[in-house]
Motif scaffolding. Structure first.
Motif, PDB file in Angstrom:
ATOM      1  N   SER A 130      88.745  89.140  39.863  1.00 29.98           N
ATOM      2  CA  SER A 130      89.536  88.105  40.533  1.00 29.98           C
ATOM      3  C   SER A 130      89.217  86.701  40.017  1.00 29.98           C
ATOM      4  O   SER A 130      90.080  85.823  40.003  1.00 29.98           O
ATOM      5  CB  SER A 130      89.304  88.152  42.045  1.00 29.98           C
ATOM      6  OG  SER A 130      89.703  89.393  42.582  1.00 29.98           O
ATOM      7  N   VAL A 281      94.017  88.898  47.194  1.00 32.83           N
ATOM      8  CA  VAL A 281      92.976  87.929  46.842  1.00 32.83           C
ATOM      9  C   VAL A 281      93.548  86.516  46.785  1.00 32.83           C
ATOM     10  O   VAL A 281      92.996  85.573  47.364  1.00 32.83           O
ATOM     11  CB  VAL A 281      92.307  88.287  45.499  1.00 32.83           C
ATOM     12  CG1 VAL A 281      91.370  87.167  45.059  1.00 32.83           C
ATOM     13  CG2 VAL A 281      91.543  89.590  45.618  1.00 32.83           C
ATOM     14  N   THR A 285      92.522  83.082  49.094  1.00 30.74           N
ATOM     15  CA  THR A 285      91.774  82.184  48.201  1.00 30.74           C
ATOM     16  C   THR A 285      92.370  80.782  48.231  1.00 30.74           C
ATOM     17  O   THR A 285      91.651  79.781  48.372  1.00 30.74           O
ATOM     18  CB  THR A 285      91.793  82.726  46.761  1.00 30.74           C
ATOM     19  OG1 THR A 285      91.053  83.956  46.715  1.00 30.74           O
ATOM     20  CG2 THR A 285      91.178  81.725  45.798  1.00 30.74           C
ATOM     21  N   TYR A 296      88.304  77.603  42.844  1.00 31.95           N
ATOM     22  CA  TYR A 296      88.966  78.913  42.854  1.00 31.95           C
ATOM     23  C   TYR A 296      87.955  80.063  42.822  1.00 31.95           C
ATOM     24  O   TYR A 296      88.045  81.000  43.620  1.00 31.95           O
ATOM     25  CB  TYR A 296      89.932  79.021  41.660  1.00 31.95           C
ATOM     26  CG  TYR A 296      90.672  80.336  41.611  1.00 31.95           C
ATOM     27  CD1 TYR A 296      91.846  80.532  42.323  1.00 31.95           C
ATOM     28  CD2 TYR A 296      90.194  81.396  40.839  1.00 31.95           C
ATOM     29  CE1 TYR A 296      92.529  81.735  42.278  1.00 31.95           C
ATOM     30  CE2 TYR A 296      90.861  82.610  40.789  1.00 31.95           C
ATOM     31  CZ  TYR A 296      92.032  82.771  41.517  1.00 31.95           C
ATOM     32  OH  TYR A 296      92.688  83.976  41.466  1.00 31.95           O
ATOM     33  N   ARG A 297      87.010  80.009  41.915  1.00 34.38           N
ATOM     34  CA  ARG A 297      86.079  81.126  41.766  1.00 34.38           C
ATOM     35  C   ARG A 297      85.210  81.299  43.012  1.00 34.38           C
ATOM     36  O   ARG A 297      84.950  82.423  43.453  1.00 34.38           O
ATOM     37  CB  ARG A 297      85.198  80.923  40.528  1.00 34.38           C
ATOM     38  CG  ARG A 297      85.985  81.020  39.233  1.00 34.38           C
ATOM     39  CD  ARG A 297      85.076  81.040  38.013  1.00 34.38           C
ATOM     40  NE  ARG A 297      85.842  81.263  36.798  1.00 34.38           N
ATOM     41  CZ  ARG A 297      85.301  81.469  35.603  1.00 34.38           C
ATOM     42  NH1 ARG A 297      83.979  81.457  35.454  1.00 34.38           N
ATOM     43  NH2 ARG A 297      86.072  81.670  34.546  1.00 34.38           N
ATOM     44  N   ALA A 299      86.028  80.510  46.061  1.00 35.29           N
ATOM     45  CA  ALA A 299      86.877  81.033  47.129  1.00 35.29           C
ATOM     46  C   ALA A 299      87.131  82.530  46.955  1.00 35.29           C
ATOM     47  O   ALA A 299      87.140  83.282  47.941  1.00 35.29           O
ATOM     48  CB  ALA A 299      88.194  80.273  47.175  1.00 35.29           C
ATOM     49  N   THR A 300      87.336  82.991  45.706  1.00 34.83           N
ATOM     50  CA  THR A 300      87.583  84.416  45.498  1.00 34.83           C
ATOM     51  C   THR A 300      86.365  85.255  45.868  1.00 34.83           C
ATOM     52  O   THR A 300      86.506  86.362  46.399  1.00 34.83           O
ATOM     53  CB  THR A 300      87.962  84.711  44.034  1.00 34.83           C
ATOM     54  OG1 THR A 300      86.917  84.257  43.166  1.00 34.83           O
ATOM     55  CG2 THR A 300      89.259  84.048  43.656  1.00 34.83           C
ATOM     56  N   VAL A 303      86.289  85.480  49.672  1.00 36.29           N
ATOM     57  CA  VAL A 303      87.331  86.402  50.138  1.00 36.29           C
ATOM     58  C   VAL A 303      86.877  87.848  49.942  1.00 36.29           C
ATOM     59  O   VAL A 303      87.068  88.702  50.821  1.00 36.29           O
ATOM     60  CB  VAL A 303      88.651  86.138  49.393  1.00 36.29           C
ATOM     61  CG1 VAL A 303      89.642  87.279  49.613  1.00 36.29           C
ATOM     62  CG2 VAL A 303      89.258  84.826  49.854  1.00 36.29           C
TER      63      VAL A 303
END
Length: 418
Positions: A130, A281, A285, A296-297, A299-300, A303
């Motif tokens: 992701s 995802v 995110t 972004y990373r 948040a992934t 999640v």
């Protein structure tokens, strides 16, 4: 591009939830009615995706930004949360299914049987994939869509060959119904994708070609219909013939030798990856990024960890098929009104023209909360629960009409009309 976009949606729509919904319809519809219910649901999905994804495609904005003109900068957190919760539940559910498939592979070949360990490993793999974002998703879905469609055709044929007599007796030769349960079934199938109809701009913003509404609707429908039809009917037919609901048991029983069993199980695991990284995802995110200003990373990863807390092992039990049906109907009652509000806002209030500067201006006209959108959402939710079996359909007109009238005639909403 168009081919990659179609492949991404095809790979992302192999939902085990579709299989489970198919299982829940046994005894209600006959085979012809089930085919038509899936087809109608997918057509509605294609139209809904095209309509609500137009803003993201034109302006390159994600769902959480698109919703600001209707709900306000602060108010957007509400539809974001409503969209994120089903994604997390499906993420955990499908990860457990994928882990179960891998566990059966190692148990069959090597005698290693530990689904909890596989769940942790499988979730770690998905988190790792992701973090590569849409470039990684693109290639994963492009490659996976061909393998997925071929595997579904094979499993569909295997099911008919193995259970043909039972299918004829239990599903073809029954009367079924064309009444309310039939339309409820169409909503259940589209309800699985009602989440994606809400945040379709997260994906349409990545589609770089200038594709008109007719063609983009065709792309969505061509991508979603085959895999949904195969998955839904496989669940419907096998559960009707055997009474089995667990997809791992169903698919393993439909194969004749170890090699085919392993191939089928690996397909199930792979399909969960392609579905999760695209559909389950990205939405939560973006919500975390918007709400907590995360990268972004980061948040992934969060999640992926939150998916552990959905207790997916409870959702795969035989008695959970009916519960998943209620789950889809319930969250659809909240997603339908928000979808209607976004469509009315973009097409009737904004006339398909957005001011990007205002959408990103925290002190501009969209600051705070648009109470008109919240009231319209509540009206739609009440209407949806009054006819819960078709909650998504029932919510659209009450929510959309209420929002339009409030935006036109309530002074408190006037600054959001700019």
């Amino acid at each position: 591009g168009r081919t990659s976009y179609l492949a991404a949606w095809m790979g992302g729509c192999v939902s085990i939830g579709t299989f489970t919904v198919g299982s829940s319809l046994v005894g209600t519809l006959n085979l012809l009615q089930a085919v038509l219910a899936v087809s109608i649901g997918c057509l509605v999905i294609g139209i809904g995706l095209a309509i609500n994804g137009a803003a993201g495609h034109k302006y390159g904005i994600p769902f959480v930004v698109q919703a600001r003109s209707a709900f306000g900068m602060a108010g957007t957190k509400i539809p974001g949360l409503v969209r994120a919760i089903p994604a997390l539940v499906w993420y955990g559910f499908q990860s457990w299914i994928g882990a179960g498939a891998l566990n059966l592979v190692t148990a069959t070949l090597f005698g290693f049987d530990n689904i909890v360990a596989w769940f942790i490993v499988f979730q770690g793999l998905q988190i790792g994939l992701s973090v590569f974002g849409f470039k990684g998703i693109k290639w994963l879905e492009n490659i996976g869509s061909v393998f997925i469609l071929a595997s579904l055709v094979y499993m569909f044929i295997s099911v008919i060959n193995r259970y043909g007599d039972q299918i004829g007796a239990n599903l073809v030769d029954i009367e079924g119904t064309w009444g309310a349960p039939f339309w409820s079934a169409t909503m259940l199938y589209l309800g699985i994708y009602a989440t994606m109809m809400l945040n379709v701009s997260d994906y349409s913003r990545e589609h770089v070609r200038d594709t008109g509404p007719g063609l983009i609707t065709t792309i969505y429908t061509m991508a979603i219909l085959p895999v949904t039809l195969f998955m839904g009917l496989i669940g419907f037919m096998v559960s009707g013939a055997t009474g089995t609901v667990d997809p791992i048991d169903v698919f393993s029983n439909a194969t004749d030798n170890t090699l085919l069993l392993v191939t089928t199980l690996l397909f199930i695991a792979f399909a969960q990856v392609t579905t999760n990284v695209l559909n389950n995802v990205v939405p939560p995110t973006y919500v975390l990024m918007d709400t907590f200003k995360l990268k972004y990373r980061t948040a992934t990863v969060i999640v992926g960890l939150l998916a552990f807390a959905t207790f997916p092992w409870e959702l795969v039990k035989d008695e959970s098929a009916a519960g998943l049906q209620v789950f889809v109907q319930t969250y659809s009652a909240f997603l339908g009104p928000i979808f209607a509000i976004l469509v009315v806002d973009y097409y009737l209030i904004r006339r398909r023209t957005l001011d990007l500067g205002k959408l990103y201006d925290e002190n501009g006209p969209y600051r705070g909360v648009n109470h008109g959108a919240l009231i319209a959402t509540l009206v739609g939710v009440v209407a949806a629960f009054s006819v819960s079996t078709v909650s998504w359909y029932a919510s659209l007109i009450p929510a959309g009409l209420t929002y339009f009238l409030l935006m036109k005639y309530w002074s408190r909403c006037q600054r959001f009309c700019s």
